[in-house]
Design a protein around this motif. Structure first.
Motif, PDB file in Angstrom:
ATOM      1  N   UNK A  67      10.071  89.958  60.605  1.00 42.54           N
ATOM      2  CA  UNK A  67       9.427  89.337  59.452  1.00 42.54           C
ATOM      3  C   UNK A  67       8.243  88.533  59.952  1.00 42.54           C
ATOM      4  N   UNK A  68       7.071  88.830  59.395  1.00 44.77           N
ATOM      5  CA  UNK A  68       5.885  88.041  59.712  1.00 44.77           C
ATOM      6  C   UNK A  68       5.822  86.869  58.740  1.00 44.77           C
ATOM      7  N   UNK A  69       5.737  85.672  59.277  1.00 51.85           N
ATOM      8  CA  UNK A  69       5.549  84.464  58.471  1.00 51.85           C
ATOM      9  C   UNK A  69       4.125  84.003  58.743  1.00 51.85           C
ATOM     10  N   UNK A 104      11.380  91.215  50.975  1.00 54.05           N
ATOM     11  CA  UNK A 104      12.134  90.243  51.767  1.00 54.05           C
ATOM     12  C   UNK A 104      13.489  90.051  51.093  1.00 54.05           C
ATOM     13  N   UNK A 105      14.565  90.277  51.828  1.00 52.97           N
ATOM     14  CA  UNK A 105      15.906  90.191  51.237  1.00 52.97           C
ATOM     15  C   UNK A 105      16.209  88.766  50.784  1.00 52.97           C
ATOM     16  N   UNK A 106      17.141  88.648  49.866  1.00 50.60           N
ATOM     17  CA  UNK A 106      17.535  87.338  49.356  1.00 50.60           C
ATOM     18  C   UNK A 106      18.051  86.443  50.472  1.00 50.60           C
ATOM     19  N   UNK A 107      18.834  87.022  51.385  1.00 51.51           N
ATOM     20  CA  UNK A 107      19.402  86.223  52.478  1.00 51.51           C
ATOM     21  C   UNK A 107      18.305  85.751  53.438  1.00 51.51           C
ATOM     22  N   UNK A 108      17.365  86.645  53.762  1.00 50.90           N
ATOM     23  CA  UNK A 108      16.266  86.244  54.650  1.00 50.90           C
ATOM     24  C   UNK A 108      15.377  85.197  53.995  1.00 50.90           C
ATOM     25  N   UNK A 109      15.119  85.392  52.716  1.00 48.78           N
ATOM     26  CA  UNK A 109      14.315  84.421  51.977  1.00 48.78           C
ATOM     27  C   UNK A 109      14.984  83.050  52.008  1.00 48.78           C
ATOM     28  N   UNK A 110      16.281  83.023  51.784  1.00 49.40           N
ATOM     29  CA  UNK A 110      17.020  81.757  51.781  1.00 49.40           C
ATOM     30  C   UNK A 110      16.968  81.093  53.152  1.00 49.40           C
ATOM     31  N   UNK A 111      17.137  81.880  54.207  1.00 51.58           N
ATOM     32  CA  UNK A 111      17.092  81.328  55.562  1.00 51.58           C
ATOM     33  C   UNK A 111      15.731  80.703  55.873  1.00 51.58           C
ATOM     34  N   UNK A 112      14.678  81.430  55.504  1.00 48.29           N
ATOM     35  CA  UNK A 112      13.329  80.931  55.797  1.00 48.29           C
ATOM     36  C   UNK A 112      13.036  79.673  54.995  1.00 48.29           C
ATOM     37  N   UNK A 113      13.411  79.685  53.712  1.00 47.87           N
ATOM     38  CA  UNK A 113      13.202  78.496  52.870  1.00 47.87           C
ATOM     39  C   UNK A 113      13.971  77.308  53.422  1.00 47.87           C
TER      40      UNK A 113
END
Length: 276
Positions: free
Chosen positions: A95-97, A143-152
């Motif tokens: 994932x590129x941030x 972006x999956x829900x789980x990845x989104x949650x982790x990044x947030x």
């Protein structure tokens, strides 16, 4: 709160924002220093960061990307095309941030020659270094829900996360909070200069102004008042503060400020158009 114990994070760029991310995610985001790698062509900058944070370093962007799960892009807009073209073959399951101002997701997709590349656009400001930042957040739909949650959850440890529904709102956050610390310190600087001109030493002038800004923000927060209410408390009718504020308004400061901010927004559009 995500501890990131299993996440490997690469930061490409060791300038001001790259350094801010590195310091912030280790001090406040609970990322393990041993699992953070920073890539930059200037080795002296890397050595300084390594000594300070005990992180991994490399001058090789590909090595950093291969190592990581998440790749934080913290470089100038002009470098994005070269970097993405260099690392594009190694972005599967990454994932590129991207914290790059004015470079939109569509440009990153174009440089990667991959419409499915996973990208999150963020716009932090420099106070993320001390866990008090503002971070705009816009994820691609893939972006999956789980990845989104982790990044947030990670970003929340660095400050206030503002999730936006439209990517163009990231540009507005760039204008207001990304540029904001320089605007705040510009006004502080003017007050310091004035205090010094009136006879206080430079140090005392700074101390007076710094504490005034700090105290006002705490007062605003703890008293849950809006900006106008704070002005009304200080600027009593017929008083000194009212006279100053009236003079600023009549002198055209609000219009000048609006014009200057519009110049900044035009610059964002100009940069975006350069890197489509």
């Amino acid at each position: 709160m995500v501890t990131l114990e299993s996440k490997k994070i690469a930061i490409i760029g060791a300038g001001n924002m790259g350094n801010a991310f590195a310091e912030g995610i280790i001090k406040y985001g609970k990322a393990i220093a041993e699992k953070v790698i920073v890539a930059n062509p200037n080795k002296s900058k890397l050595i300084s960061l390594k000594d300070k944070l005990n992180i991994k370093i490399t001058t090789n962007n590909i090595a950093a990307v291969k190592y990581a799960d998440w790749v934080i892009l913290a470089v100038k807009p002009a470098l994005v095309k070269t970097i993405i073209e260099e690392i594009k073959e190694y972005l599967e399951d990454k994932i590129i941030i991207s914290s790059v101002a004015a470079v939109h997701i569509s440009a990153i997709e174009k440089y990667a020659k991959n419409k499915n590349v996973k990208v999150v656009r963020v716009m932090p400001n420099i106070p993320i270094t001390v866990g008090k930042g503002v971070i705009g957040f816009y994820p691609k739909k893939n972006i999956s829900t789980s990845n989104k949650k982790e990044i947030v959850n990670l970003l929340k440890t660095l400050g206030n996360v503002i999730e936006v529904k439209h990517e163009k709102e990231i540009d507005l956050i760039t204008l207001i909070s990304g540029c904001g610390p320089a605007l705040v310190t510009y006004f502080m600087e003017q007050m310091v200069i004035l205090a010094n001109l009136y006879g206080f030493s430079k140090k005392r002038s700074f101390d007076i102004v710094h504490q005034t800004f700090l105290g006002t923000n705490i007062y605003l927060t703890e008293n849950t008042q809006n900006l106008q209410q704070v002005k009304d408390v200080v600027a009593t009718k017929g008083g000194i503060t009212e006279k100053i504020l009236k003079s600023l308004d009549e002198g055209g400061l609000p219009l000048l400020f609006e014009k200057s901010m519009q110049e900044g927004y035009s610059k964002i559009s100009e940069v975006s158009n350069l890197y489509k």
